[in-house]
Design a protein around this motif. Structure first.
Motif: not given
Length: 75
Positions: A15-23, A37-45, A70-71
């Protein structure tokens, strides 16, 4: 099962956890924890943009764990 829950990949580490992380970033911003939030979003993207450790739905071969690791390395 409910549409979109991915019962076919449950328990397979796909499963891709991106939606969970961005939520979670949205929740952190609601709590005025913008820097987190900015750190997590930046790392994910940036992990997605690199394309090295992405899940199959994004055209990669990484598992959920590999993608998440990796994130985390970017935090």
């Amino acid at each position: 099962s409910v549409h979109g829950t991915g019962p076919d990949i449950a328990g397979l580490d796909k499963a891709n956890p991106t939606a969970l992380l961005l939520s979670s970033c949205m929740m952190l911003r609601h709590m005025n924890l913008n820097s987190f939030a900015d750190r997590i979003e930046s790392a994910a993207l940036s992990t997605i943009a690199e394309g090295k450790a992405i899940t199959a739905d994004l055209g990669g071969k990484a598992s959920n764990t590999q993608f998440t690791d990796a994130i985390i390395k970017k935090l």
